[in-house]
Design a protein around this motif. Sequence first.
Motif, mmCIF file in Angstrom:
data_model
loop_
_atom_site.group_PDB
_atom_site.id
_atom_site.type_symbol
_atom_site.label_atom_id
_atom_site.label_comp_id
_atom_site.label_asym_id
_atom_site.label_seq_id
_atom_site.Cartn_x
_atom_site.Cartn_y
_atom_site.Cartn_z
ATOM 1 N N PHE A 29 0.803 -1.226 0.000
ATOM 2 C CA PHE A 29 0.000 0.000 0.000
ATOM 3 C C PHE A 29 0.839 1.282 0.000
ATOM 4 O O PHE A 29 0.302 2.360 0.222
ATOM 5 C CB PHE A 29 -0.940 0.012 1.213
ATOM 6 N N ALA A 30 2.155 1.168 -0.253
ATOM 7 C CA ALA A 30 3.031 2.328 -0.101
ATOM 8 C C ALA A 30 2.615 3.536 -0.952
ATOM 9 O O ALA A 30 2.471 4.644 -0.421
ATOM 10 C CB ALA A 30 4.475 1.934 -0.383
ATOM 11 N N PRO A 31 2.387 3.412 -2.262
ATOM 12 C CA PRO A 31 2.018 4.603 -3.047
ATOM 13 C C PRO A 31 0.655 5.165 -2.658
ATOM 14 O O PRO A 31 0.487 6.387 -2.526
ATOM 15 C CB PRO A 31 2.018 4.098 -4.497
ATOM 16 N N LEU A 32 -0.324 4.285 -2.476
ATOM 17 C CA LEU A 32 -1.671 4.733 -2.125
ATOM 18 C C LEU A 32 -1.683 5.394 -0.752
ATOM 19 O O LEU A 32 -2.336 6.433 -0.555
ATOM 20 C CB LEU A 32 -2.625 3.550 -2.147
ATOM 21 N N ALA A 33 -0.949 4.826 0.208
ATOM 22 C CA ALA A 33 -0.891 5.415 1.546
ATOM 23 C C ALA A 33 -0.181 6.752 1.520
ATOM 24 O O ALA A 33 -0.591 7.700 2.208
ATOM 25 C CB ALA A 33 -0.195 4.455 2.509
ATOM 26 N N LEU A 34 0.896 6.872 0.744
ATOM 27 C CA LEU A 34 1.613 8.147 0.670
ATOM 28 C C LEU A 34 0.723 9.229 0.069
ATOM 29 O O LEU A 34 0.642 10.346 0.600
ATOM 30 C CB LEU A 34 2.878 8.004 -0.173
ATOM 31 N N THR A 81 7.847 7.550 -5.467
ATOM 32 C CA THR A 81 7.460 6.415 -4.623
ATOM 33 C C THR A 81 6.912 5.281 -5.460
ATOM 34 O O THR A 81 7.226 4.105 -5.216
ATOM 35 C CB THR A 81 6.415 6.872 -3.588
ATOM 36 N N LEU A 82 6.106 5.610 -6.444
ATOM 37 C CA LEU A 82 5.521 4.586 -7.321
ATOM 38 C C LEU A 82 6.612 3.848 -8.079
ATOM 39 O O LEU A 82 6.546 2.612 -8.236
ATOM 40 C CB LEU A 82 4.535 5.243 -8.285
ATOM 41 N N ALA A 83 7.630 4.572 -8.542
ATOM 42 C CA ALA A 83 8.728 3.924 -9.265
ATOM 43 C C ALA A 83 9.495 2.981 -8.337
ATOM 44 O O ALA A 83 9.816 1.842 -8.711
ATOM 45 C CB ALA A 83 9.665 4.984 -9.843
ATOM 46 N N GLY A 84 9.797 3.438 -7.128
ATOM 47 C CA GLY A 84 10.475 2.578 -6.164
ATOM 48 C C GLY A 84 9.638 1.375 -5.791
ATOM 49 O O GLY A 84 10.150 0.254 -5.624
ATOM 50 N N PHE A 85 8.341 1.586 -5.672
ATOM 51 C CA PHE A 85 7.413 0.506 -5.342
ATOM 52 C C PHE A 85 7.410 -0.557 -6.440
ATOM 53 O O PHE A 85 7.407 -1.769 -6.151
ATOM 54 C CB PHE A 85 6.013 1.102 -5.172
ATOM 55 N N ALA A 86 7.424 -0.126 -7.692
ATOM 56 C CA ALA A 86 7.449 -1.078 -8.804
ATOM 57 C C ALA A 86 8.722 -1.920 -8.767
ATOM 58 O O ALA A 86 8.681 -3.144 -8.986
ATOM 59 C CB ALA A 86 7.342 -0.332 -10.135
ATOM 60 N N LEU A 87 9.836 -1.286 -8.475
ATOM 61 C CA LEU A 87 11.106 -2.022 -8.378
ATOM 62 C C LEU A 87 11.067 -3.034 -7.231
ATOM 63 O O LEU A 87 11.550 -4.163 -7.368
ATOM 64 C CB LEU A 87 12.264 -1.044 -8.187
ATOM 65 N N SER A 120 -1.620 -0.702 -5.218
ATOM 66 C CA SER A 120 -0.996 0.531 -5.702
ATOM 67 C C SER A 120 -1.974 1.692 -5.796
ATOM 68 O O SER A 120 -1.574 2.859 -5.753
ATOM 69 C CB SER A 120 -0.378 0.290 -7.087
ATOM 70 N N GLY A 121 -3.265 1.384 -5.963
ATOM 71 C CA GLY A 121 -4.253 2.443 -6.131
ATOM 72 C C GLY A 121 -4.341 2.965 -7.546
ATOM 73 O O GLY A 121 -5.026 3.960 -7.802
ATOM 74 N N LEU A 122 -3.662 2.303 -8.485
ATOM 75 C CA LEU A 122 -3.676 2.779 -9.869
ATOM 76 C C LEU A 122 -4.964 2.428 -10.596
ATOM 77 O O LEU A 122 -5.300 3.058 -11.602
ATOM 78 C CB LEU A 122 -2.480 2.188 -10.628
ATOM 79 N N ARG A 123 -5.655 1.397 -10.091
ATOM 80 C CA ARG A 123 -6.924 1.046 -10.732
ATOM 81 C C ARG A 123 -7.969 2.115 -10.442
ATOM 82 O O ARG A 123 -8.020 2.676 -9.350
ATOM 83 C CB ARG A 123 -7.427 -0.297 -10.212
ATOM 84 N N ALA A 124 -8.819 2.391 -11.417
ATOM 85 C CA ALA A 124 -9.886 3.362 -11.215
ATOM 86 C C ALA A 124 -10.869 2.846 -10.169
ATOM 87 O O ALA A 124 -11.172 1.652 -10.111
ATOM 88 C CB ALA A 124 -10.611 3.619 -12.542
ATOM 89 N N GLY A 125 -11.346 3.749 -9.330
ATOM 90 C CA GLY A 125 -12.336 3.382 -8.329
ATOM 91 C C GLY A 125 -11.784 2.533 -7.208
ATOM 92 O O GLY A 125 -12.463 1.627 -6.711
ATOM 93 N N ALA A 126 -10.539 2.776 -6.807
ATOM 94 C CA ALA A 126 -9.929 2.009 -5.724
ATOM 95 C C ALA A 126 -10.748 2.151 -4.445
ATOM 96 O O ALA A 126 -11.122 3.256 -4.045
ATOM 97 C CB ALA A 126 -8.497 2.481 -5.480
ATOM 98 N N GLY A 127 -11.046 1.037 -3.806
ATOM 99 C CA GLY A 127 -11.823 1.040 -2.575
ATOM 100 C C GLY A 127 -11.570 -0.230 -1.800
ATOM 101 O O GLY A 127 -10.594 -0.945 -2.045
#
Length: 560
Positions: A289-294, A371-377, A416-423
């Motif tokens: 949850f790192a990117p979504l939480a940030l 953060t998203l780039a680091g998360f992907a790695l 990651s929260g990248l999907r539309a409508g994250a819940g």
Amino acid sequence: MSVTGPRGTAGRLGALQQLLLVVLCLFAFLPGISTLPPTDRDESRFVQATKQMVASGDYVDIRFQDEPRYKKPAGIYWLQSAALAVTGQGADAPIWAYRLVSVLAATIAVLATARLGAALFGPLAGLIAGTALAGIVMLLFEGRIAKTDATLLATAVVAQAALARVYLTARGRLEPSAAAPWVFWAALGASILIKGPVVPALSALTVASLSLFDRDRAWLKGLRVGRGVLLMLAIAAPWLLLITWKSGAEFWQESLGKDFISKVGSGQESHGFPPGYYAAIYVLFLFPFAPLALRSGLKALNRRRADPALLFLVCWYVPYWLMIELIPTKLPHYALPAYPAILLAMSWALTDATAQADDLPRWQVWLWRLTLAGFALVALALAAISVGATPYLTGAFSVWGLLAAVLLLAAAWFGSGLRAGAGFRTAVLPATLASAAAFAVLTVAVVPGLKPVWLSPQLADTFARVKTCPESRLIAVGYHEPSLVFLTATNTLLTDAADAAAQLAANPDCTIAMIDERAMERFAAALPGGLAGVEEVGAVEGINYSKGTKRFLRFFRMKP
């Protein structure tokens, strides 16, 4: 108290929702507690000290073999001793019995986080916060290891939740609770018995920051400080007085002087890192949850002046994070007490329509992208390690490793929260289920099979096979890991080559010497008659992962 929407004044989780969270926690934390071997070094030191406490019946003094272990108070050893009693296990209990304390503590932390989220932002937010906490890498690890950190987290969340109740009641955000101040001080007292001043420091930083930003200290009256401190001392002081009476000044010198102050003043035990360490490891230990939480935490930071609940979360997370960044000694689990705050902010952002519409300033957008780039790695690295560890260490392919990799990548995508409508149903729940399932597969089917890195179980099995009498003693040279003591016997001697030779010669009938290949010349030189008087009865080769070095260890006994 009525259940209201995400921006209402209060909310409450239903009994069924809390039961489902408990089931989720059992799924997240129970698998692997019996299959994962004792880990070095902290876990094995804790469980060995508890083992000796139960065997001796002395529940005041803490020892690892003959050495006092005064870096931490007795609370975790008492809880582990209670787990042994409840499960009907004695001093020779298997490792899973000790780990039950962390499973229970992690579950309490999840429930307390969920209840606080429901009170602040509504039941759905509470479910999101609790579910997310159960799925992060840090708690999935600490929740199945017999150390202090899951238990410390439980006391931290309970204390902070009670503190939030007192503060937000004064701000008209929550309904009054007569029990809140007493729960706060009781949790602080319990936390002191677990790990000293960590949680009191967290709460003190939160209180100081709230008072500074609000410029209003009237709410502090609700904490009942005078009588509350007495309650805290009534919980923590009796053992502190007893250990002082028993050890003199040694406990305080070890716990405050050598442990706490040295960590604050310098990098202890090769764990010194510059500021920025926790920012760098954030993407790993708050996975998935790192990117979504940030992103959510930044929105809460921007809104802190508009909502006292968000201000509380900011004052929980940011000052504590800054403090541990400034302390030279750094270990990943130091950040764990702060993580519920940012996950609670995430639960707010996912359930508040106005938060979802908020735009971030440009610098925050770039921080999120970084953060998203680091998360992907990190996600790719975790998947690669899951697939590659077994072939690299054993030469065999593991389908379980491949399954764990797929689950980790799925957790990363959902979380990651990248999907539309994250819940809750579209992101948080599937991410947690995938992350927890990955850890279950890893700790049950993958990691225990990496035999080259699990030297102590192999050494203990070899010793049990070659010892010449029931009371045989193992003399270890060149491999001194605490897990070896826990898996063999308390009287296992960790020593040098010359002493090993002397011990073997002094008690030839019931002594087995385990010698690292690098110490063989010194061992042979110290033996009366050299190697001609002993016979090799076994050997184990592997990797000491605590030091990252290969080991070849040979077992000897005197010839008849």
